[in-house]
Design a protein around this motif. Structure first.
Motif, PDB file in Angstrom:
ATOM      1  N   ARG A  25     -43.228   8.229  10.180  1.00  0.00           N
ATOM      2  CA  ARG A  25     -43.358   9.424   9.351  1.00  0.00           C
ATOM      3  C   ARG A  25     -44.710  10.078   9.566  1.00  0.00           C
ATOM      4  NH1 ARG A  25     -40.639  12.040   5.561  1.00  0.00           N
ATOM      5  NH2 ARG A  25     -42.303  12.891   4.300  1.00  0.00           N
ATOM      6  N   GLY A  65     -44.724  11.931  12.776  1.00  0.00           N
ATOM      7  CA  GLY A  65     -44.048  13.209  12.629  1.00  0.00           C
ATOM      8  C   GLY A  65     -44.946  14.227  11.958  1.00  0.00           C
ATOM      9  N   LEU A  66     -45.617  13.805  10.904  1.00  0.00           N
ATOM     10  CA  LEU A  66     -46.537  14.699  10.211  1.00  0.00           C
ATOM     11  C   LEU A  66     -47.642  15.161  11.149  1.00  0.00           C
ATOM     12  CD1 LEU A  66     -46.998  13.001   6.727  1.00  0.00           C
ATOM     13  CD2 LEU A  66     -45.683  15.026   7.298  1.00  0.00           C
ATOM     14  N   TYR A 114     -47.569  15.683  14.172  1.00  0.00           N
ATOM     15  CA  TYR A 114     -47.102  16.711  15.094  1.00  0.00           C
ATOM     16  C   TYR A 114     -46.880  18.032  14.388  1.00  0.00           C
ATOM     17  CZ  TYR A 114     -46.441  14.835  19.747  1.00  0.00           C
ATOM     18  OH  TYR A 114     -46.646  14.379  21.007  1.00  0.00           O
ATOM     19  N   THR A 115     -46.179  17.984  13.264  1.00  0.00           N
ATOM     20  CA  THR A 115     -45.795  19.243  12.626  1.00  0.00           C
ATOM     21  C   THR A 115     -46.952  19.856  11.861  1.00  0.00           C
ATOM     22  OG1 THR A 115     -44.963  18.020  10.727  1.00  0.00           O
ATOM     23  CG2 THR A 115     -43.375  18.627  12.418  1.00  0.00           C
ATOM     24  N   ALA A 171     -36.280  13.421  23.571  1.00  0.00           N
ATOM     25  CA  ALA A 171     -36.145  12.042  23.097  1.00  0.00           C
ATOM     26  C   ALA A 171     -37.189  11.722  22.038  1.00  0.00           C
ATOM     27  CB  ALA A 171     -36.280  11.078  24.274  1.00  0.00           C
ATOM     28  N   LEU A 172     -38.415  12.144  22.302  1.00  0.00           N
ATOM     29  CA  LEU A 172     -39.473  11.932  21.323  1.00  0.00           C
ATOM     30  C   LEU A 172     -39.121  12.587  20.000  1.00  0.00           C
ATOM     31  CD1 LEU A 172     -42.295  10.826  20.780  1.00  0.00           C
ATOM     32  CD2 LEU A 172     -43.251  12.969  21.650  1.00  0.00           C
ATOM     33  N   GLY A 173     -38.587  13.782  20.080  1.00  0.00           N
ATOM     34  CA  GLY A 173     -38.189  14.479  18.864  1.00  0.00           C
ATOM     35  C   GLY A 173     -37.123  13.726  18.103  1.00  0.00           C
ATOM     36  N   ALA A 174     -36.117  13.257  18.826  1.00  0.00           N
ATOM     37  CA  ALA A 174     -35.046  12.509  18.160  1.00  0.00           C
ATOM     38  C   ALA A 174     -35.619  11.280  17.467  1.00  0.00           C
ATOM     39  CB  ALA A 174     -33.990  12.110  19.184  1.00  0.00           C
ATOM     40  N   PHE A 214     -38.258  12.331  14.475  1.00  0.00           N
ATOM     41  CA  PHE A 214     -37.570  12.965  13.356  1.00  0.00           C
ATOM     42  C   PHE A 214     -36.689  11.989  12.596  1.00  0.00           C
ATOM     43  CE2 PHE A 214     -33.941  15.168  11.563  1.00  0.00           C
ATOM     44  CZ  PHE A 214     -34.532  16.221  10.895  1.00  0.00           C
ATOM     45  N   SER A 215     -35.869  11.249  13.317  1.00  0.00           N
ATOM     46  CA  SER A 215     -34.907  10.401  12.611  1.00  0.00           C
ATOM     47  C   SER A 215     -35.578   9.201  11.976  1.00  0.00           C
ATOM     48  CB  SER A 215     -33.804   9.955  13.566  1.00  0.00           C
ATOM     49  OG  SER A 215     -34.356   9.297  14.687  1.00  0.00           O
ATOM     50  N   SER A 263     -38.755   9.048  11.054  1.00  0.00           N
ATOM     51  CA  SER A 263     -39.674   9.441   9.993  1.00  0.00           C
ATOM     52  C   SER A 263     -38.923   9.876   8.744  1.00  0.00           C
ATOM     53  CB  SER A 263     -40.609  10.542  10.474  1.00  0.00           C
ATOM     54  OG  SER A 263     -39.931  11.769  10.529  1.00  0.00           O
ATOM     55  N   ASN A 264     -37.691  10.277   8.927  1.00  0.00           N
ATOM     56  CA  ASN A 264     -36.874  10.603   7.759  1.00  0.00           C
ATOM     57  C   ASN A 264     -35.870   9.499   7.456  1.00  0.00           C
ATOM     58  OD1 ASN A 264     -37.739  13.418   7.082  1.00  0.00           O
ATOM     59  ND2 ASN A 264     -37.152  13.729   9.202  1.00  0.00           N
ATOM     60  N   TYR A 265     -36.143   8.320   7.968  1.00  0.00           N
ATOM     61  CA  TYR A 265     -35.163   7.245   7.857  1.00  0.00           C
ATOM     62  C   TYR A 265     -34.730   6.990   6.413  1.00  0.00           C
ATOM     63  CZ  TYR A 265     -33.090   2.643   7.851  1.00  0.00           C
ATOM     64  OH  TYR A 265     -32.251   1.593   7.646  1.00  0.00           O
ATOM     65  N   LEU A 267     -32.416   9.676   5.184  1.00  0.00           N
ATOM     66  CA  LEU A 267     -31.143   9.663   5.888  1.00  0.00           C
ATOM     67  C   LEU A 267     -30.276   8.502   5.431  1.00  0.00           C
ATOM     68  CD1 LEU A 267     -32.298  10.601   9.503  1.00  0.00           C
ATOM     69  CD2 LEU A 267     -31.193  12.037   7.805  1.00  0.00           C
ATOM     70  N   PHE A 287     -30.029  12.528  15.287  1.00  0.00           N
ATOM     71  CA  PHE A 287     -30.869  12.431  16.481  1.00  0.00           C
ATOM     72  C   PHE A 287     -30.933  13.788  17.172  1.00  0.00           C
ATOM     73  CE2 PHE A 287     -29.297   7.771  16.865  1.00  0.00           C
ATOM     74  CZ  PHE A 287     -30.193   7.377  15.890  1.00  0.00           C
ATOM     75  N   GLY A 312     -33.064  16.189  15.345  1.00  0.00           N
ATOM     76  CA  GLY A 312     -34.474  15.870  15.584  1.00  0.00           C
ATOM     77  C   GLY A 312     -34.943  16.394  16.919  1.00  0.00           C
ATOM     78  N   ALA A 313     -34.148  16.184  17.956  1.00  0.00           N
ATOM     79  CA  ALA A 313     -34.526  16.680  19.277  1.00  0.00           C
ATOM     80  C   ALA A 313     -34.693  18.186  19.249  1.00  0.00           C
ATOM     81  CB  ALA A 313     -33.478  16.273  20.309  1.00  0.00           C
ATOM     82  N   PHE A 321     -37.738  19.303  16.745  1.00  0.00           N
ATOM     83  CA  PHE A 321     -39.046  18.906  17.281  1.00  0.00           C
ATOM     84  C   PHE A 321     -39.429  19.712  18.508  1.00  0.00           C
ATOM     85  CE2 PHE A 321     -41.654  16.368  20.112  1.00  0.00           C
ATOM     86  CZ  PHE A 321     -42.645  15.899  19.282  1.00  0.00           C
ATOM     87  N   PHE A 343     -28.743  17.823  26.856  1.00  0.00           N
ATOM     88  CA  PHE A 343     -29.265  16.554  26.328  1.00  0.00           C
ATOM     89  C   PHE A 343     -28.471  16.124  25.096  1.00  0.00           C
ATOM     90  CE2 PHE A 343     -32.037  14.104  23.581  1.00  0.00           C
ATOM     91  CZ  PHE A 343     -32.736  13.274  24.433  1.00  0.00           C
TER      92      PHE A 343
END
Lengths: 209, 209
Positions: A111, A114-115, A117-118, A162-165, A168-169, A171-173, A176, B161, B164-165, B168, B200
């Motif tokens: 998380r 993710g923070l 980055y954003t 891939a990094l985004g997936a 994101f997922s 960090s919001n686990y 979700l 996922f 997120g991709a 992000f 992707f």
DNA sequence: TACATTTGCAAACGTATGTTTCAAACATCT
DNA sequence: AGATGTTTGAAACATACGTTTGCAAATGTA
């Protein structure tokens, strides 16, 4: 020493609170009162809030970088060709094991990532890429021969997807997981989600335009 | 009216500044001075900062929801089976066309979407899911028959996922593009990146554990 | 024109923040 | 024990924030 050091108590509280609410939304007063520590202790030990944020990241990333370096050394020494899946598994093991398989902490750190980055936090980005640039480029360089069918541009974008997936997922686990109907039970355990994530990434990264 | 309405100028400035720096990091004073508007105008026209944030999202999401609904109506009316790729293309076209192909605005809105996930304490999330829940579940419901090999849990995680991709990479599109060597030229144009992203995602979503 | 409503503006208000101060408590070493 | 350097503690400081106020200007309406 009856209780943990002031510095560690601050870092523990800051890590948890930052992950939960973000950097700007977490005040030093909240951190210090959670840590049962005087307000001035943060500025005394770390100098500033910015420096505290960096310290939180370093405390997590240092063991991770060490663990990753070690595993890469081993893997390269074995002289075997490293496949994409080898590399993905290697990385995920390094991340998960970097702090004694404390999955909760790993999740909350994702998380934070993710923070970072954003939330623009330019100082953090610069600081981290300057400090851990070497390990990360070493990893990416191993990715290239593992995906010989891809151009550099393919690989660049696919790794960022891939990094985004992942960021994101994971960090919001928490949020979700809560959305799944409760009878999913075992299927939403984080180890399973990570396996799903790796499969997703593995399939996606191989794609070329 | 020599210049745009005060309300729109505030929304324009807020949208750009929020995307660039985050919600908490953007003060009303920065917004109003960027918009050449009096400080009190925000509270006068919107009531509060929270309400302004919501208004920024609504202004973007309303046309998107309309466009998406329209396209889904058309697609379902054609009675043809909608494949996963059909649905992905449909969604990306809805997003891109929702504001006259203004790609820059789409990118900065993706950043906002990312922020909304990581940075909001819930008021925004609740508000948006209450307001746009119908369209989004309609879309997800079409996804299910398009991926008959997947269980509901598979689909749940894979779509997140993918989300997120997308969030992000598009929200960091500016920074990522800058990392590519300049001779990549045409290859980094955002339309191409979106094509890459769709490929992707298409590959990843099909994966089952 | 006359009035009512809406919008714009400068200033202020109350509060929360990061940071600093300085004296007291504590630890460490000779 | 006493001196020295380090860490804590309570309070204050300066600043930035979101919001409110009171009044002027503009706009609409009869």
């Amino acid at each position: 020493m009856a209780q943990k050091d002031t510095v560690d108590r601050i870092l523990d509280a800051a890590e948890a609170l930052f992950a939960e609410r973000g950097f700007a939304e977490t005040s030093l007063r909240t951190i210090t009162s959670t840590a049962n520590v005087n307000l001035a202790a943060v500025n005394y030990h770390f100098g500033s809030k910015k420096a505290l944020i960096q310290a939180v990241f370093v405390r997590f990333l240092e063991p991770l970088a060490d663990s990753l370096t070690l595993r890469l050394d081993e893997a390269e020494a074995s002289a075997k060709e490293l496949s994409l899946d080898d590399l993905l598994v290697l990385l995920s093991k390094a991340i998960l094991s970097a702090h004694g398989d404390d999955v909760t902490r790993t999740a909350s750190f994702m998380r934070l990532l993710g923070l970072a980055y954003t939330q623009s936090q330019g100082h953090l980005r610069d600081y981290l890429s300057e400090r851990y640039g070497r390990v990360s480029t070493r990893y990416v360089d191993l990715l290239r021969p593992a995906c010989p069918a891809l151009t550099d541009t393919d690989l660049f974008w696919n790794t960022h997807f891939a990094l985004g997936a992942a960021v994101f997922s994971l960090s919001n686990y928490g949020a979700l997981e809560a959305m799944l109907s409760d009878d999913s039970g075992e299927e939403s355990k984080i180890q399973n989600v990570i396996r799903r994530l790796l499969a997703f990434i593995s399939a996606g990264v191989k794609v070329s335009l």
